[in-house]
Enzyme design. Structure first.
Site, PDB file in Angstrom:
ATOM      1  N   GLN A  38    -100.954   3.852  74.118  1.00  0.00           N
ATOM      2  CA  GLN A  38    -101.054   4.823  75.223  1.00  0.00           C
ATOM      3  C   GLN A  38    -102.504   5.031  75.669  1.00  0.00           C
ATOM      4  O   GLN A  38    -102.742   5.628  76.716  1.00  0.00           O
ATOM      5  CB  GLN A  38    -100.413   6.153  74.831  1.00  0.00           C
ATOM      6  N   CYS A  51     -93.403  12.705  77.239  1.00  0.00           N
ATOM      7  CA  CYS A  51     -94.364  11.683  76.800  1.00  0.00           C
ATOM      8  C   CYS A  51     -95.610  11.794  77.665  1.00  0.00           C
ATOM      9  O   CYS A  51     -95.509  11.934  78.894  1.00  0.00           O
ATOM     10  CB  CYS A  51     -93.726  10.302  76.971  1.00  0.00           C
ATOM     11  N   LEU A  52     -96.779  11.703  77.032  1.00  0.00           N
ATOM     12  CA  LEU A  52     -98.029  11.795  77.805  1.00  0.00           C
ATOM     13  C   LEU A  52     -98.164  10.654  78.812  1.00  0.00           C
ATOM     14  O   LEU A  52     -98.905  10.782  79.784  1.00  0.00           O
ATOM     15  CB  LEU A  52     -99.230  11.818  76.860  1.00  0.00           C
ATOM     16  N   HIS A  59     -90.012   8.429  68.370  1.00  0.00           N
ATOM     17  CA  HIS A  59     -90.568   8.284  69.723  1.00  0.00           C
ATOM     18  C   HIS A  59     -91.852   7.437  69.675  1.00  0.00           C
ATOM     19  O   HIS A  59     -92.013   6.490  70.460  1.00  0.00           O
ATOM     20  CB  HIS A  59     -90.858   9.684  70.295  1.00  0.00           C
ATOM     21  N   GLU A  60     -92.751   7.775  68.753  1.00  0.00           N
ATOM     22  CA  GLU A  60     -94.045   7.067  68.696  1.00  0.00           C
ATOM     23  C   GLU A  60     -93.879   5.634  68.191  1.00  0.00           C
ATOM     24  O   GLU A  60     -94.566   4.721  68.660  1.00  0.00           O
ATOM     25  CB  GLU A  60     -95.042   7.835  67.825  1.00  0.00           C
ATOM     26  N   HIS A  63     -93.046   3.219  70.865  1.00  0.00           N
ATOM     27  CA  HIS A  63     -94.212   2.749  71.645  1.00  0.00           C
ATOM     28  C   HIS A  63     -94.814   1.488  71.008  1.00  0.00           C
ATOM     29  O   HIS A  63     -95.300   0.599  71.719  1.00  0.00           O
ATOM     30  CB  HIS A  63     -95.299   3.819  71.702  1.00  0.00           C
TER      31      HIS A  63
END
Ligand code: Y12
Ligand code: CO
Length: 170
Positions: free
Chosen positions: A50, A95-96, A137-138, A141
């Site tokens: 990210q 999410c950022l 979630h992470e 990614h």
């Protein structure tokens, strides 16, 4: 140093991140930058991709009872792997990399994860609450997946339309 956050649909978010082999100063600097970047944007979790770094590194920091995100409460996970999973649940995620969009996502209820810390030591952690959701979630990614890709066909279509409209407006 605060780094720029990669925003959906940037192609970098599709990359499969690489295993970390060196637990050195560069990794520590990356983790520190990720923490600063996450806190500055009011995030509770961030994966290295990210900020454009394709390494299997993620951090999670749930604010404490005073709503503070203390650095010492940060869970830093390097090369994490789910080794046990069970049950299912739904959680409204954000999410950022997809700022301002929140939607329910299906996840395992409980997970057990093996990972390395910043010094290369191996740990396992088990959870069936907020942390379990954040880890899933992470970790997605790290495999090039953003939570919107887990939505139903209809919700995904609606999201893509809304997101395109928003991007044109900005
Ligand atoms: C449960 C569900 C999801 C996660 C993954 C980590 N997600 C976040 O940290 C999301 C933070 C977030 C913050 C935002 O605020 C700003 O960008 C200032 C935001 O955007 C807006 O509110 C406009 C969106 C998401 C962990 C656990
Ligand atoms: Co995210």
């Amino acid at each position: 140093m605060v780094r720029e956050i990669v925003v959906y649909p940037d192609k970098r978010l599709k990359l499969i991140s690489k295993e970390v082999e060196l637990f050195d100063g560069a990794l520590h600097d990356l983790l520190d930058d990720m923490f600063e970047t996450m806190v500055q944007s009011n995030g509770v979790g961030l994966a290295a991709i990210q900020i454009g770094v394709d390494q299997r590194v993620l951090i999670i920091n749930e604010p404490n009872e005073d709503d503070l995100q203390l650095k010492e409460n940060t869970l830093e996970m390097i090369n994490p792997v789910i080794i046990e999973k069970s049950g299912s649940t739904k959680y409204q995620e954000g999410c950022l990399s997809v700022p301002g969009y929140y939607e329910d996502v299906d996840r395992y209820k409980a997970v057990k994860v093996e990972y390395r810390d910043r010094d290369g030591n191996t740990h396992t952690i088990e959870d069936d609450g907020f942390l379990a959701i954040a880890m899933q979630h992470e970790m997605d990614h790290l495999d090039g997946k953003v939570f919107v890709e887990k939505l139903s066909f209809t919700k995904r279509k609606r999201f893509e339309k809304e997101w395109k409209k928003r991007q044109k407006a900005s």
